[in-house]
Design an enzyme around this catalytic site. Sequence first.
Site, short mmCIF file in Angstrom:
data_model
loop_
_atom_site.label_atom_id
_atom_site.label_comp_id
_atom_site.label_asym_id
_atom_site.label_seq_id
_atom_site.Cartn_x
_atom_site.Cartn_y
_atom_site.Cartn_z
N GLU A 199 41.62 -66.06 -31.08
CA GLU A 199 40.21 -66.08 -31.46
C GLU A 199 39.95 -65.28 -32.74
O GLU A 199 39.32 -65.77 -33.68
CB GLU A 199 39.33 -65.52 -30.34
N ASP A 219 42.61 -65.75 -26.06
CA ASP A 219 41.35 -65.01 -26.20
C ASP A 219 41.62 -63.60 -25.68
O ASP A 219 41.80 -63.39 -24.48
CB ASP A 219 40.23 -65.66 -25.39
N ILE A 252 39.80 -60.88 -25.38
CA ILE A 252 38.79 -60.47 -24.39
C ILE A 252 37.74 -61.56 -24.33
O ILE A 252 36.92 -61.70 -25.24
CB ILE A 252 38.11 -59.12 -24.73
N ASP A 253 37.77 -62.36 -23.28
CA ASP A 253 36.70 -63.33 -23.06
C ASP A 253 35.65 -62.64 -22.20
O ASP A 253 35.94 -62.19 -21.09
CB ASP A 253 37.23 -64.57 -22.36
N THR A 264 33.29 -60.44 -24.11
CA THR A 264 33.22 -59.19 -24.86
C THR A 264 31.91 -58.44 -24.61
O THR A 264 31.90 -57.21 -24.52
CB THR A 264 33.39 -59.46 -26.38
N ASP A 268 38.47 -70.00 -25.46
CA ASP A 268 37.72 -69.60 -24.27
C ASP A 268 38.19 -70.33 -23.02
O ASP A 268 38.02 -69.82 -21.90
CB ASP A 268 36.22 -69.89 -24.46
#
Length: 270
Positions: free
Chosen positions: A62, A83, A85-86, A88, A213
Site C-alpha cells: 500500500e 497492507d 496495517i488495514d 489505520t 485491502d
Amino acid sequence: MEDVNRRSFLESPYSNEQNTGDAGVNIKSCCADLVTETDQMVESMIKKFIAERYPNHKFVGEETSEALGGKLNLTDDPTWVVDPIDGTMNFVHKYPGFCISIGVLRNKDPVVGVVYDVHNDKMYWGVKGQGSFCNGHSLKVSDCGDLKKCLVLTETTSRRDAESMKDVSKTILNLLSSDLAALRMCGSAAMNLCRVAEGSADCYYEMGPHIWDVAGAVVILTEAGGHMLHPKTLDKPDLCGRQFLAVGSDLNLARVISPLLQHSVHLECD
C-alpha cells in the site's frame, strides 16, 4: 507467512499500546485516510523478508504503491500484495479492528492469504484448495439467505465528497428499510472479509477498497465456502476494481442485497 506477520508488527516500536496514538501520523487524501510510521516500517520489514526468500517474486504494498502514484501493472508472475496495517484509523485510536494483510497472487488470482488480527492475536490464513483457518480451527461461512436474519458489514470509506456520502447514506437507508437485521461498521476491509469467512457476519459490501485491502482475505473467504462478487453484476470481481460484495454460502443473499446498493460514483481502478 504467519511468522513474518506477527514479527513485523511486534518488532515495530508502536506495537505496544502506549506507543499508538498521534505519533508519526500523517494525512494522505483526507482526514479519514491516514498513514503512520508503523505502516511504513511494517511494510518495509515484510518486503525485505519476501525479497530475501523469493527474489524473483513481485511485490505490491500500500505505502510503496501510493508513493509511486498508486497505479498498478499486475502481471501473471507470483505477486505478494501487502497492507501493513488495514484499519489505520482504528490503530491510531487504539480501537480494536486493525490487522496485517498479506496475499499471494499467481496469474492475478489469489492463492494464499494471511490476515493477522493484532489486538486479538488471531491469525487467519487460507490456501487455495486446502481450506482456511483461524488459530488452527477451520473456518466456515454462514448459510444465511434471509435479510431479516442477516448481519451486514459495510464502511463509510475514506472518501468525503458529497456524492460518495450520498451513496453510503442511500445504501444504508435501503438496507435498513428492507428489514435488515443488523448493520455494522468495523473499520477494516480485510477484517470484514474474515468475519464473513468465520460466519460471525453474513455479508460485507463496500465501494472503494484497494487491492491491498482485500487480497489477503479473498482466499480465506472462498476457502471457507463464501463468495466474492462484483456488487452490480454478481460476477467474479476485478481485484483492482474497488467494488466488492462478499456473502456466505447462499448466493440468494447477494441477489437480494445487490439492488439495494447505491454506487453512482466512478472509482479509478488500482
